[in-house]
Motif scaffolding. Structure first.
Motif, short mmCIF file in Angstrom:
data_model
loop_
_atom_site.label_atom_id
_atom_site.label_comp_id
_atom_site.label_asym_id
_atom_site.label_seq_id
_atom_site.Cartn_x
_atom_site.Cartn_y
_atom_site.Cartn_z
N SER A 64 23.53 -22.18 19.91
CA SER A 64 23.01 -22.92 21.06
C SER A 64 23.77 -22.15 22.34
O SER A 64 24.79 -22.35 22.36
N ARG A 112 23.35 -23.22 25.27
CA ARG A 112 24.01 -24.11 26.22
C ARG A 112 25.26 -24.56 25.75
O ARG A 112 26.30 -24.73 26.57
N ASP A 113 25.80 -24.62 24.53
CA ASP A 113 26.93 -25.02 23.88
C ASP A 113 27.82 -23.77 24.24
O ASP A 113 29.05 -24.00 24.72
N LYS A 173 27.60 -21.63 26.64
CA LYS A 173 27.91 -21.73 28.22
C LYS A 173 28.90 -22.72 28.52
O LYS A 173 29.79 -22.31 29.25
N HIS A 174 28.83 -23.76 27.88
CA HIS A 174 29.75 -24.79 28.19
C HIS A 174 31.34 -24.27 27.48
O HIS A 174 32.23 -24.75 28.31
N VAL A 177 25.09 -14.99 27.76
CA VAL A 177 25.49 -16.09 28.44
C VAL A 177 26.87 -15.76 29.38
O VAL A 177 26.86 -16.29 30.42
#
Length: 243
Positions: free
Chosen positions: A52, A54-55, A57-58, A97
């Motif tokens: 992911s 998104r994960d 990036k977090h 990322v």
């Protein structure tokens, strides 16, 4: 300074964590929580879904340097496609990322000296997958200016790892034999030397956009390495060959 590390539970990663945690805040990026808890105030463990973006990036928010050490090792009993998923595409995903995280000043990728072994093209799936990872990182950097460092260690030994132990056991048992003449160069790197080099390039802008091979100045041939191990074990050096 906050440093994120993938592959922190591996042989190289665990030694790097021990060294860097004395000076820096570390965030260990892991696939699952099956990693020993720590009371070290400089360590934070973050479970990440590496599929992911998104994960990822977090998990990289606020990070200054990303060390990417995670990967499949040679001779893993997996399909070739899994080597490229882990050793190539994961580098691509992380670099994409990382390139949009404004705080990241370095992406440090641990490859292998064997992608350019004896000036030949990569021969094994492992070597090809690591070189593909390097290529992805350079490609993304050329488009985004993401500062990167590629480190290519030889066969890593020393510390509490098995390293050359299996080779030594075979030589001592007198069951060892050469494939070919054994005159090819065999790059080896002591874990302490490798970690020291990682420390040297940490936050060094002069090291950015470069590829380094971490190996003795004069590498041994495989035959010479075997002879030295036999000498230390006080056994007769192997002489049997398979052409």
């Amino acid at each position: 300074m906050l440093i994120a590390i993938t592959g922190a539970s591996g042989f190289i990663g665990s030694h790097l964590v021990k060294a860097l945690s004395k000076k820096y805040q570390l965030r260990l990026l892991v696939r699952n929580s099956n990693i020993p808890n720590t009371t070290n105030k400089n360590l934070e463990i973050r479970v990440v879904d590496f599929e992911s973006a998104r994960d990822i990036k977090h998990s990289l928010q606020g990070v200054d340097i990303l060390y990417h050490l995670a990967g499949l090792l040679p001779n893993a009993k997996v399909p070739d496609s899994e080597y490229f998923q882990t050793n190539s595409l994961l580098v691509k995903r992380l670099a994409k990322v990382a390139s949009i995280i404004p705080t990241i000043k370095q992406f440090v990728y641990c490859s292998t000296a064997y992608v350019a072994w004896d000036s030949l093209l990569p021969a094994t799936t492992y070597e090809k997958s690591k070189l593909r990872g390097e290529d992805y990182l350079k490609e993304i950097s050329s488009k985004t200016k993401l500062p990167f460092i590629i480190i290519r260690p030889g066969f890593v030994y020393g510390g509490n790892g098995s390293g050359l132990l299996s080779l030594a056991k075979t030589i001592k048992s007198k069951h060892f034999f050469y494939f070919g003449l054994g005159n090819h160069f065999f790059e080896i790197t002591h874990i302490d030397d490798l970690v020291h080099f990682f420390e040297l390039v940490t936050a060094s802008s002069q090291a950015s956009y470069q590829t380094f091979t971490v190996s003795p100045r004069s590498p041994l041939t495989f035959r010479r390495l075997v002879e030295l191990i036999a000498l230390n074990l006080k056994v007769k050096p192997p002489a049997f060959h398979l052409s």
